[in-house]
Write a protein that holds these residues in place. Structure first.
Motif, PDB file in Angstrom:
ATOM      1  N   GLU A 166       3.224  -8.325  13.521  1.00  8.59           N
ATOM      2  CA  GLU A 166       3.962  -9.588  13.443  1.00  8.59           C
ATOM      3  C   GLU A 166       3.049 -10.723  12.984  1.00  8.59           C
ATOM      4  O   GLU A 166       3.525 -11.758  12.535  1.00  8.59           O
ATOM      5  CB  GLU A 166       4.554  -9.943  14.819  1.00  8.59           C
ATOM      6  CG  GLU A 166       5.647  -9.003  15.295  1.00  8.59           C
ATOM      7  CD  GLU A 166       6.840  -8.976  14.349  1.00  8.59           C
ATOM      8  OE1 GLU A 166       7.267 -10.057  13.901  1.00  8.59           O
ATOM      9  OE2 GLU A 166       7.327  -7.870  14.058  1.00  8.59           O
ATOM     10  N   TYR A 167       1.727 -10.546  13.082  1.00  5.26           N
ATOM     11  CA  TYR A 167       0.805 -11.660  12.883  1.00  5.26           C
ATOM     12  C   TYR A 167       0.169 -11.774  11.483  1.00  5.26           C
ATOM     13  O   TYR A 167       0.106 -12.878  10.950  1.00  5.26           O
ATOM     14  CB  TYR A 167      -0.288 -11.611  13.954  1.00  5.26           C
ATOM     15  CG  TYR A 167       0.266 -11.677  15.348  1.00  5.26           C
ATOM     16  CD1 TYR A 167       0.821 -12.853  15.855  1.00  5.26           C
ATOM     17  CD2 TYR A 167       0.292 -10.551  16.165  1.00  5.26           C
ATOM     18  CE1 TYR A 167       1.362 -12.910  17.132  1.00  5.26           C
ATOM     19  CE2 TYR A 167       0.816 -10.595  17.451  1.00  5.26           C
ATOM     20  CZ  TYR A 167       1.356 -11.776  17.928  1.00  5.26           C
ATOM     21  OH  TYR A 167       1.892 -11.830  19.189  1.00  5.26           O
ATOM     22  N   PRO A 168      -0.344 -10.700  10.875  1.00  7.52           N
ATOM     23  CA  PRO A 168      -1.015 -10.879   9.571  1.00  7.52           C
ATOM     24  C   PRO A 168      -0.041 -11.157   8.436  1.00  7.52           C
ATOM     25  O   PRO A 168       1.096 -10.685   8.434  1.00  7.52           O
ATOM     26  CB  PRO A 168      -1.744  -9.542   9.364  1.00  7.52           C
ATOM     27  CG  PRO A 168      -0.985  -8.558  10.182  1.00  7.52           C
ATOM     28  CD  PRO A 168      -0.462  -9.308  11.362  1.00  7.52           C
ATOM     29  N   ASP A 169      -0.509 -11.911   7.434  1.00  9.92           N
ATOM     30  CA  ASP A 169       0.294 -12.177   6.239  1.00  9.92           C
ATOM     31  C   ASP A 169       0.314 -10.964   5.317  1.00  9.92           C
ATOM     32  O   ASP A 169       1.274 -10.766   4.573  1.00  9.92           O
ATOM     33  CB  ASP A 169      -0.287 -13.374   5.475  1.00  9.92           C
ATOM     34  CG  ASP A 169      -0.243 -14.652   6.285  1.00  9.92           C
ATOM     35  OD1 ASP A 169       0.840 -14.970   6.810  1.00  9.92           O
ATOM     36  OD2 ASP A 169      -1.282 -15.322   6.393  1.00  9.92           O
ATOM     37  N   LEU A 170      -0.763 -10.182   5.358  1.00 14.54           N
ATOM     38  CA  LEU A 170      -0.892  -9.030   4.461  1.00 14.54           C
ATOM     39  C   LEU A 170      -1.499  -7.858   5.211  1.00 14.54           C
ATOM     40  O   LEU A 170      -2.507  -8.018   5.916  1.00 14.54           O
ATOM     41  CB  LEU A 170      -1.790  -9.394   3.269  1.00 14.54           C
ATOM     42  CG  LEU A 170      -2.224  -8.259   2.340  1.00 14.54           C
ATOM     43  CD1 LEU A 170      -1.017  -7.668   1.614  1.00 14.54           C
ATOM     44  CD2 LEU A 170      -3.267  -8.746   1.334  1.00 14.54           C
ATOM     45  N   LEU A 171      -0.889  -6.688   5.060  1.00 16.43           N
ATOM     46  CA  LEU A 171      -1.452  -5.445   5.583  1.00 16.43           C
ATOM     47  C   LEU A 171      -2.027  -4.649   4.410  1.00 16.43           C
ATOM     48  O   LEU A 171      -1.353  -4.469   3.397  1.00 16.43           O
ATOM     49  CB  LEU A 171      -0.384  -4.607   6.280  1.00 16.43           C
ATOM     50  CG  LEU A 171       0.142  -5.097   7.620  1.00 16.43           C
ATOM     51  CD1 LEU A 171       1.328  -4.239   8.050  1.00 16.43           C
ATOM     52  CD2 LEU A 171      -0.948  -5.042   8.681  1.00 16.43           C
ATOM     53  N   ILE A 172      -3.249  -4.196   4.539  1.00  9.95           N
ATOM     54  CA  ILE A 172      -3.878  -3.341   3.531  1.00  9.95           C
ATOM     55  C   ILE A 172      -4.075  -1.979   4.188  1.00  9.95           C
ATOM     56  O   ILE A 172      -4.932  -1.829   5.062  1.00  9.95           O
ATOM     57  CB  ILE A 172      -5.217  -3.930   3.050  1.00  9.95           C
ATOM     58  CG1 ILE A 172      -5.013  -5.347   2.512  1.00  9.95           C
ATOM     59  CG2 ILE A 172      -5.843  -3.031   1.985  1.00  9.95           C
ATOM     60  CD1 ILE A 172      -6.307  -6.076   2.182  1.00  9.95           C
ATOM     61  N   ILE A 173      -3.259  -1.015   3.789  1.00  8.41           N
ATOM     62  CA  ILE A 173      -3.248   0.288   4.455  1.00  8.41           C
ATOM     63  C   ILE A 173      -3.805   1.367   3.534  1.00  8.41           C
ATOM     64  O   ILE A 173      -3.293   1.572   2.427  1.00  8.41           O
ATOM     65  CB  ILE A 173      -1.828   0.667   4.912  1.00  8.41           C
ATOM     66  CG1 ILE A 173      -1.294  -0.362   5.913  1.00  8.41           C
ATOM     67  CG2 ILE A 173      -1.815   2.066   5.529  1.00  8.41           C
ATOM     68  CD1 ILE A 173       0.125  -0.087   6.396  1.00  8.41           C
ATOM     69  N   ASP A 174      -4.841   2.061   4.006  1.00  6.11           N
ATOM     70  CA  ASP A 174      -5.412   3.182   3.265  1.00  6.11           C
ATOM     71  C   ASP A 174      -4.711   4.476   3.671  1.00  6.11           C
ATOM     72  O   ASP A 174      -4.602   4.778   4.866  1.00  6.11           O
ATOM     73  CB  ASP A 174      -6.905   3.319   3.553  1.00  6.11           C
ATOM     74  CG  ASP A 174      -7.735   2.251   2.862  1.00  6.11           C
ATOM     75  OD1 ASP A 174      -7.142   1.382   2.197  1.00  6.11           O
ATOM     76  OD2 ASP A 174      -8.968   2.290   2.989  1.00  6.11           O
ATOM     77  N   ILE A 175      -4.261   5.232   2.685  1.00  4.29           N
ATOM     78  CA  ILE A 175      -3.662   6.548   2.929  1.00  4.29           C
ATOM     79  C   ILE A 175      -4.661   7.594   2.446  1.00  4.29           C
ATOM     80  O   ILE A 175      -4.940   7.700   1.250  1.00  4.29           O
ATOM     81  CB  ILE A 175      -2.320   6.704   2.192  1.00  4.29           C
ATOM     82  CG1 ILE A 175      -1.368   5.565   2.567  1.00  4.29           C
ATOM     83  CG2 ILE A 175      -1.691   8.051   2.514  1.00  4.29           C
ATOM     84  CD1 ILE A 175      -0.067   5.578   1.789  1.00  4.29           C
ATOM     85  N   LYS A 176      -5.219   8.372   3.375  1.00  6.05           N
ATOM     86  CA  LYS A 176      -6.295   9.303   3.034  1.00  6.05           C
ATOM     87  C   LYS A 176      -5.801  10.620   2.458  1.00  6.05           C
ATOM     88  O   LYS A 176      -6.468  11.222   1.618  1.00  6.05           O
ATOM     89  CB  LYS A 176      -7.139   9.600   4.268  1.00  6.05           C
ATOM     90  CG  LYS A 176      -8.218   8.577   4.592  1.00  6.05           C
ATOM     91  CD  LYS A 176      -7.688   7.332   5.209  1.00  6.05           C
ATOM     92  CE  LYS A 176      -8.841   6.452   5.703  1.00  6.05           C
ATOM     93  NZ  LYS A 176      -8.373   5.183   6.273  1.00  6.05           N
TER      94      LYS A 176
END
Length: 260
Positions: free
Chosen positions: A136-146
């Motif tokens: 709910e808090y960050p403006d952007l999520l950077i998600i690594d998919i391994k």
């Protein structure tokens, strides 16, 4: 501001340009439930401070220091002008930020009080409750998919892919601003067949944009200084030009693809 809680931080990097838009301050949390064999920050894996050899000082130093939100904000606020001019901000990284959800949430709240753009680099590995509340808090999520295969994911990271995909699904359904990335690791997920399978996975979750992260050896020396074995010791780096055909697979599948 809650200054009763502290978290173990192993680095605060100012003037970062690779962890989100603009000029940023990246806060690296110590401790990660994953044990990625290629990790470029092996000093981030343990949740406790640990000794590492400093080749400049010719002595051991301690990585990791417990800090309060106030202490970190003092550093962050030094560069407000740069955030404004470059449309940058603050990125929480690791380690794994989702392993420090209460502290990280407090830090993000303080950043928002100053209208600072916030991003979080994460594996998305956590319980659904923690993930749903924290995002709910960050403006952007950077998600690594391994990886796209659960057994292969467990083999090289030590954890299941299933909770990660469940959390990714939640982020998409909630229309979160997410940048999906794939670290391309030699002998693990770097074949064109792997690219096809990643494309199928992304399309299954209606993901139409991805960034490729070529394998590098920037963290190689850290394993030696931590007195740890490094599985990729003699593995060659991958460069952007090496991934042209790999990238084409995503483009053919109507997935926008870039190489970092």
């Amino acid at each position: 501001m809650n200054n009763e809680i502290k978290s173990c931080i192993f680095n605060i990097q100012r003037f970062s340009i690779h962890d989100g838009p603009g000029i940023r301050t990246t806060v690296f949390f110590k401790g990660c439930p994953l044990n990625c064999m290629w990790c470029s920050n092996p000093e981030s894996q343990s949740f406790k401070p640990e000794p590492i050899w400093d080749k400049i000082k010719k002595d051991y130093i301690i990585t990791g220091e417990c800090k309060t939100v106030e202490e970190i904000m003092e550093i962050i606020l030094k560069d407000m002008d740069y955030y404004i001019e470059s449309e940058g901000g603050v990125t929480l990284s690791g380690g794994e930020v989702l392993s420090h959800p209460e502290f990280a949430a407090e830090l993000l709240k303080e950043c928002k009080k100053h209208n600072i753009h916030t991003a979080c680099e994460t594996s998305a590995f956590s319980s659904p409750e923690i993930f749903n509340n924290f995002t709910e808090y960050p403006d952007l999520l950077i998600i690594d998919i391994k990886h796209y295969d659960n057994s292969e994911h467990i083999k090289k990271t030590g954890v299941s892919l299933k909770p990660i995909l469940k959390n990714i699904k939640h982020a998409i359904l909630k229309k979160k601003n997410v940048l999906f990335r794939i670290p391309i690791i030699p002998g693990y997920n770097d074949s064109l067949k792997d690219a096809e399978n990643f494309s199928r996975l992304l399309k299954l979750y209606n993901i139409n944009k991805v960034e490729l992260l070529p394998f590098h050896q920037f963290g190689k020396s850290k394993y030696k200084f931590l007195n740890r074995k490094y599985e990729f010791e003699n593995t060659k780096q991958i460069y952007a030009e090496d991934l042209k055909e790999y990238k084409e697979v995503f483009l053919r599948n109507k997935i926008e693809c870039s190489i970092s």
